[in-house]
Design a protein around this motif. Structure first.
Motif, PDB file in Angstrom:
ATOM      1  N   MET A 131      -6.170   2.626  -0.764  1.00 15.55           N
ATOM      2  CA  MET A 131      -7.451   2.106   0.155  1.00 15.55           C
ATOM      3  C   MET A 131      -7.923   1.287  -0.779  1.00 15.55           C
ATOM      4  SD  MET A 131     -10.745   3.783   1.811  1.00 15.55           S
ATOM      5  CE  MET A 131     -11.484   4.108   0.116  1.00 15.55           C
ATOM      6  N   ALA A 132      -8.013   1.028  -1.825  1.00 18.77           N
ATOM      7  CA  ALA A 132      -8.568  -0.021  -2.535  1.00 18.77           C
ATOM      8  C   ALA A 132      -7.649  -1.212  -2.542  1.00 18.77           C
ATOM      9  CB  ALA A 132      -8.570   0.383  -4.116  1.00 18.77           C
ATOM     10  N   LYS A 133      -6.371  -1.047  -2.595  1.00 18.44           N
ATOM     11  CA  LYS A 133      -5.354  -2.205  -2.360  1.00 18.44           C
ATOM     12  C   LYS A 133      -5.667  -2.753  -1.117  1.00 18.44           C
ATOM     13  CE  LYS A 133      -1.854  -2.897  -4.818  1.00 18.44           C
ATOM     14  NZ  LYS A 133      -0.659  -2.872  -5.620  1.00 18.44           N
ATOM     15  N   ALA A 134      -5.539  -2.016  -0.212  1.00 19.10           N
ATOM     16  CA  ALA A 134      -5.769  -2.493   1.339  1.00 19.10           C
ATOM     17  C   ALA A 134      -7.098  -3.327   1.560  1.00 19.10           C
ATOM     18  CB  ALA A 134      -5.802  -1.242   2.574  1.00 19.10           C
ATOM     19  N   PHE A 135      -8.011  -2.787   1.062  1.00 22.78           N
ATOM     20  CA  PHE A 135      -9.476  -3.555   1.003  1.00 22.78           C
ATOM     21  C   PHE A 135      -9.060  -4.850   0.462  1.00 22.78           C
ATOM     22  CE2 PHE A 135     -11.682   0.383   2.250  1.00 22.78           C
ATOM     23  CZ  PHE A 135     -12.251  -0.042   3.265  1.00 22.78           C
ATOM     24  N   ARG A 136      -8.627  -4.833  -0.926  1.00 26.31           N
ATOM     25  CA  ARG A 136      -8.379  -6.353  -1.486  1.00 26.31           C
ATOM     26  C   ARG A 136      -7.585  -7.072  -0.803  1.00 26.31           C
ATOM     27  NH1 ARG A 136      -4.562  -8.198  -4.756  1.00 26.31           N
ATOM     28  NH2 ARG A 136      -3.690  -6.163  -5.102  1.00 26.31           N
ATOM     29  N   LEU A 137      -6.381  -6.667  -0.308  1.00 25.54           N
ATOM     30  CA  LEU A 137      -5.534  -7.458   0.608  1.00 25.54           C
ATOM     31  C   LEU A 137      -6.317  -8.032   1.729  1.00 25.54           C
ATOM     32  CD1 LEU A 137      -2.322  -5.344   0.387  1.00 25.54           C
ATOM     33  CD2 LEU A 137      -2.705  -7.696  -1.018  1.00 25.54           C
ATOM     34  N   ALA A 138      -6.976  -7.146   2.324  1.00 26.67           N
ATOM     35  CA  ALA A 138      -7.784  -7.561   3.657  1.00 26.67           C
ATOM     36  C   ALA A 138      -8.674  -8.704   3.424  1.00 26.67           C
ATOM     37  CB  ALA A 138      -8.312  -6.546   4.373  1.00 26.67           C
ATOM     38  N   VAL A 161       0.838  -1.239  -0.020  1.00 25.28           N
ATOM     39  CA  VAL A 161      -0.042   0.009  -0.178  1.00 25.28           C
ATOM     40  C   VAL A 161       0.836   1.252  -0.010  1.00 25.28           C
ATOM     41  CG1 VAL A 161      -1.562   1.108   1.424  1.00 25.28           C
ATOM     42  CG2 VAL A 161      -1.838  -1.237   1.180  1.00 25.28           C
ATOM     43  N   VAL A 162       1.921   1.216   0.796  1.00 26.91           N
ATOM     44  CA  VAL A 162       2.737   2.317   0.845  1.00 26.91           C
ATOM     45  C   VAL A 162       3.408   2.592  -0.618  1.00 26.91           C
ATOM     46  CG1 VAL A 162       4.900   3.324   1.948  1.00 26.91           C
ATOM     47  CG2 VAL A 162       3.301   2.049   3.335  1.00 26.91           C
ATOM     48  N   GLN A 163       3.802   1.617  -0.997  1.00 29.62           N
ATOM     49  CA  GLN A 163       4.709   1.592  -2.468  1.00 29.62           C
ATOM     50  C   GLN A 163       3.557   2.089  -3.489  1.00 29.62           C
ATOM     51  OE1 GLN A 163       6.345  -2.219  -3.183  1.00 29.62           O
ATOM     52  NE2 GLN A 163       7.909  -1.754  -1.773  1.00 29.62           N
ATOM     53  N   THR A 164       2.261   1.948  -3.315  1.00 30.00           N
ATOM     54  CA  THR A 164       1.250   2.052  -4.336  1.00 30.00           C
ATOM     55  C   THR A 164       1.094   3.751  -4.386  1.00 30.00           C
ATOM     56  OG1 THR A 164       0.313  -0.053  -4.507  1.00 30.00           O
ATOM     57  CG2 THR A 164      -1.129   1.880  -5.241  1.00 30.00           C
ATOM     58  N   ILE A 165       0.733   4.010  -2.959  1.00 29.16           N
ATOM     59  CA  ILE A 165       0.575   5.380  -2.768  1.00 29.16           C
ATOM     60  C   ILE A 165       1.651   6.596  -3.281  1.00 29.16           C
ATOM     61  CG2 ILE A 165       0.183   7.196  -1.005  1.00 29.16           C
ATOM     62  CD1 ILE A 165      -1.207   5.096   0.733  1.00 29.16           C
ATOM     63  N   ALA A 166       2.831   5.910  -2.898  1.00 32.83           N
ATOM     64  CA  ALA A 166       4.269   6.779  -3.443  1.00 32.83           C
ATOM     65  C   ALA A 166       4.253   6.751  -4.868  1.00 32.83           C
ATOM     66  CB  ALA A 166       5.354   6.263  -2.844  1.00 32.83           C
ATOM     67  N   GLU A 167       4.031   5.637  -5.540  1.00 37.24           N
ATOM     68  CA  GLU A 167       4.044   5.787  -6.990  1.00 37.24           C
ATOM     69  C   GLU A 167       3.116   6.685  -7.791  1.00 37.24           C
ATOM     70  OE1 GLU A 167       3.792   1.657  -8.204  1.00 37.24           O
ATOM     71  OE2 GLU A 167       5.618   1.090  -7.406  1.00 37.24           O
ATOM     72  N   ILE A 208      -7.470  -1.283   8.391  1.00 37.31           N
ATOM     73  CA  ILE A 208      -7.147  -2.799   7.421  1.00 37.31           C
ATOM     74  C   ILE A 208      -5.861  -2.353   6.709  1.00 37.31           C
ATOM     75  CG2 ILE A 208      -9.503  -3.319   7.089  1.00 37.31           C
ATOM     76  CD1 ILE A 208      -9.152  -2.151   4.331  1.00 37.31           C
ATOM     77  N   ARG A 209      -4.754  -1.781   7.355  1.00 33.10           N
ATOM     78  CA  ARG A 209      -3.460  -1.291   7.024  1.00 33.10           C
ATOM     79  C   ARG A 209      -3.568  -0.664   5.771  1.00 33.10           C
ATOM     80  NH1 ARG A 209       0.354  -6.572   7.288  1.00 33.10           N
ATOM     81  NH2 ARG A 209       1.743  -4.831   7.274  1.00 33.10           N
ATOM     82  N   GLY A 210      -4.477   0.222   5.780  1.00 32.93           N
ATOM     83  CA  GLY A 210      -4.391   1.476   4.416  1.00 32.93           C
ATOM     84  C   GLY A 210      -3.888   2.839   5.270  1.00 32.93           C
ATOM     85  N   PRO A 211      -4.063   3.460   4.221  1.00 27.94           N
ATOM     86  CA  PRO A 211      -3.773   5.028   4.729  1.00 27.94           C
ATOM     87  C   PRO A 211      -4.970   5.702   5.586  1.00 27.94           C
ATOM     88  CG  PRO A 211      -4.504   5.284   2.575  1.00 27.94           C
ATOM     89  CD  PRO A 211      -4.537   3.783   2.759  1.00 27.94           C
ATOM     90  N   LYS A 212      -4.468   6.663   6.654  1.00 22.91           N
ATOM     91  CA  LYS A 212      -5.107   7.411   7.386  1.00 22.91           C
ATOM     92  C   LYS A 212      -5.942   8.486   6.451  1.00 22.91           C
ATOM     93  CE  LYS A 212      -2.690   6.784  11.952  1.00 22.91           C
ATOM     94  NZ  LYS A 212      -1.633   5.861  11.279  1.00 22.91           N
ATOM     95  N   GLY A 213      -6.898   8.952   7.119  1.00 19.27           N
ATOM     96  CA  GLY A 213      -7.742   9.967   6.231  1.00 19.27           C
ATOM     97  C   GLY A 213      -8.109   9.620   5.037  1.00 19.27           C
TER      98      GLY A 213
END
Length: 386
Positions: free
Chosen positions: A246-253, A16-22, A203-208
Motif C-alpha cells: 500500500m505504501a508503494k501504491a500511495f507513493r506511485l499514485a 506493488v505485486v512484486q513488493t508484496i510477494a517479496e 490506487i492500484r494497491g492491494p485489497k483489504g
C-alpha cells in the motif's frame, strides 16, 4: 476487455505485486515479536507508515493502518462518537455519503445518537453554509466525503474544515478521501481535517488494506479490542506485506498524479461531450474541474435497466458499472441520484464510467463507439416494446 471501473477497484501495479510477494516470502515474522524476524517486520511496518505519512504530508504517528476504507470510516465515525459522547450525541453528515459512513450513522441513530443529513444541490454538492448551520452545541462530529464514489461530485471540504475549526474548534471533522487521493488536491494540514480515510485498492494497491489519518491529539474509541496494535486504536496483527505494498501504491499514485489528472481531464471532457449527444442518455456529472473529479463520468439511460446496458457493453469488451460497487447488486434506485433530485426512472438507470492511468483517447473512442451501438440497438428494442 477494456476496464472502465477504476472507482470500484484498480488493477494492482506490477511493482506493488512484486513488493508484496517479496515481503510475504522473506519477512513473515510477527512485527510484535521480539526476535530478529519480528523486528525485521516491525522495521518494514515503520517504513511503510513513514511513506504513507509523506504522501499525505503528515506525521507517521498520525497514521493508523486498517483493513480498508469501510473500517477506516467506521472507526472514524463510531470511534469519535463513542469517545466524545460526553460532549454530545449529534453528528452532521450528508445524504450522499458512502454506505460505510451513511450506514454507520444509521447504526448510531439506533443507539441514541441524532444525525443531521444535509441535502445536496442538483450537482450533488452540499453547500458549506448549510453544513455549518447544522452544527449545534452537542455536535461531536461532521463527516463529509471529498469525492462522491458514484457521480464524482467534489464536496467543499476545505471550506467546511477551515470554517468549522474557526467557529467550532471542538467539533471533529472527518473526510472520506477514498476517491479523491491522487485525483483532487487536498492539503490535510491546512483544511481543518481531523480524520481522513483511504483505501489501497483504489490506487492500484492491494485489497483489504487502508488507513485512517488521525490528527495528533485526537482520540478514538477502538472498534476492535485485543493486543493494542496501532496505538491501541486498531488491535490485530498487522498485514505487513499488504501494508508495504500500500505504501508503494500511495507513493506511485502521488508521483503520477499530475500527469494522470491531465490525461483524465482530457478524456473526461471528450467522453462527456460525446455522451451528451447520444439520444436517450442523461448526464448526471460534468467535466468542470471545480465540480467533478477527473476520473468519473456518470449518466443514466431512463427506461432501461442499467444491467442490460452494462452487459451489452461487456459483450463489446467494455467493463463499466452501475451505481457504486457496494450497491450495484441492489435493485433499488440510487440513493445518491435521488438525493440530487433525479426522478426514480433516472435514478434507477445509472451507469458509471471511471478512468485509470492506462487509458488513452483510443480507448475512449472504442468505449463511445460501443456505447452508441448498444444504445441504438436497445432504443430499437424499447421502441418495439411500445
Amino acid at each position: 476487455m477494456k476496464y472502465f471501473d477504476h472507482a470500484a477497484s484498480t488493477p494492482p501495479h506490477q511493482d506493488v505485486v512484486q513488493t508484496i510477494a517479496e515481503v510475504m516470502e522473506r519477512h513473515y515474522g510477527n512485527p510484535s515479536s521480539l526476535h530478529r524476524a519480528g523486528e525485521d517486520s516491525a522495521k518494514l511496518l515503520r517504513r511503510a507508515r513513514e511513506v504513507c505519512a509523506q504522501a499525505l504530508s503528515v506525521q507517521p504517528g498520525e497514521i493508523v493502518f486498517t483493513s480498508g476504507a469501510t473500517e477506516s470510516n467506521n472507526l472514524a465515525v463510531k470511534g469519535a462518537a463513542f469517545q466524545y459522547i460526553k460532549r454530545g450525541k449529534h453528528i452532521v453528515t450528508t445524504t450522499v455519503e458512502h454506505p460505510s459512513v451513511y450506514e454507520a450513522c444509521r447504526h448510531l441513530e439506533l443507539l441514541g445518537f441524532e444525525v443531521t443529513y444535509v441535502p445536496v444541490q442538483a450537482d450533488g454538492r452540499a453547500a458549506a453554509d448549510q453544513v455549518l448551520q447544522s452544527v449545534r452545541k452537542d455536535t461531536v462530529l461532521v463527516s463529509v466525503m471529498h469525492v462522491n464514489n458514484e457521480t464524482g461530485s467534489i464536496q467543499p471540504v476545505e471550506d467546511i474544515g477551515r470554517r468549522l475549526k474557526a467557529e467550532h474548534p471542538r467539533v471533529l471533522f472527518h473526510v472520506d478521501g477514498v476517491q479523491g487521493f491522487g485525483k483532487v488536491p487536498l492539503a490535510l494540514s491546512e483544511s481543518g481535517i481531523d480524520l481522513y480515510s483511504l483505501s489501497a485498492h483504489k490506487i492500484r494497491g492491494p485489497k483489504g488494506t487502508g488507513l485512517l489519518y488521525v490528527h495528533s491529539g485526537v482520540k478514538l474509541f477502538p472498534q476492535l479490542s485485543g493486543g493494542g496494535q496501532e496505538g491501541g486504536m486498531r488491535s490485530g496483527t498487522e498485514n505487513v506485506p499488504s501494508l508495504v505494498g500500500m505504501a508503494k501504491a500511495f507513493r506511485l499514485a502521488k508521483d503520477a498524479s499530475e500527469a494522470n489528472v491531465r490525461n483524465w481531464r482530457l478524456l473526461q471532457s471528450w467522453i462527456v461531450d460525446e455522451i451528451s449527444g447520444i439520444p436517450g442518455l442523461v448526464l448526471n456529472s460534468s467535466a468542470e474541474a471545480a465540480v467533478s473529479a477527473p476520473h468519473i463520468i456518470h449518466f443514466s439511460y431512463p427506461g432501461m435497466k442499467p444491467e442490460v446496458l452494462l452487459h451489452c457493453l461487456e459483450d463489446e469488451g467494455m467493463a463499466v458499472s452501475t451505481k457504486s460497487a457496494c450497491s450495484s447488486k441492489i435493485s433499488e434506485p440510487s440513493r445518491i441520484l435521488l438525493a440530487m433530485g433525479k426522478d426514480r426512472e433516472t435514478a434507477s438507470s445509472g451507469i458509471r464510467i471511471s478512468l485509470g492511468d492506462e487509458h488513452t483517447m483510443d480507448d475512449a473512442k472504442e468505449l463511445i463507439h460501443a456505447l452508441k451501438a448498444a444504445v441504438q440497438r436497445l432504443n430499437g428494442l424499447k421502441g418495439g416494446m411500445k
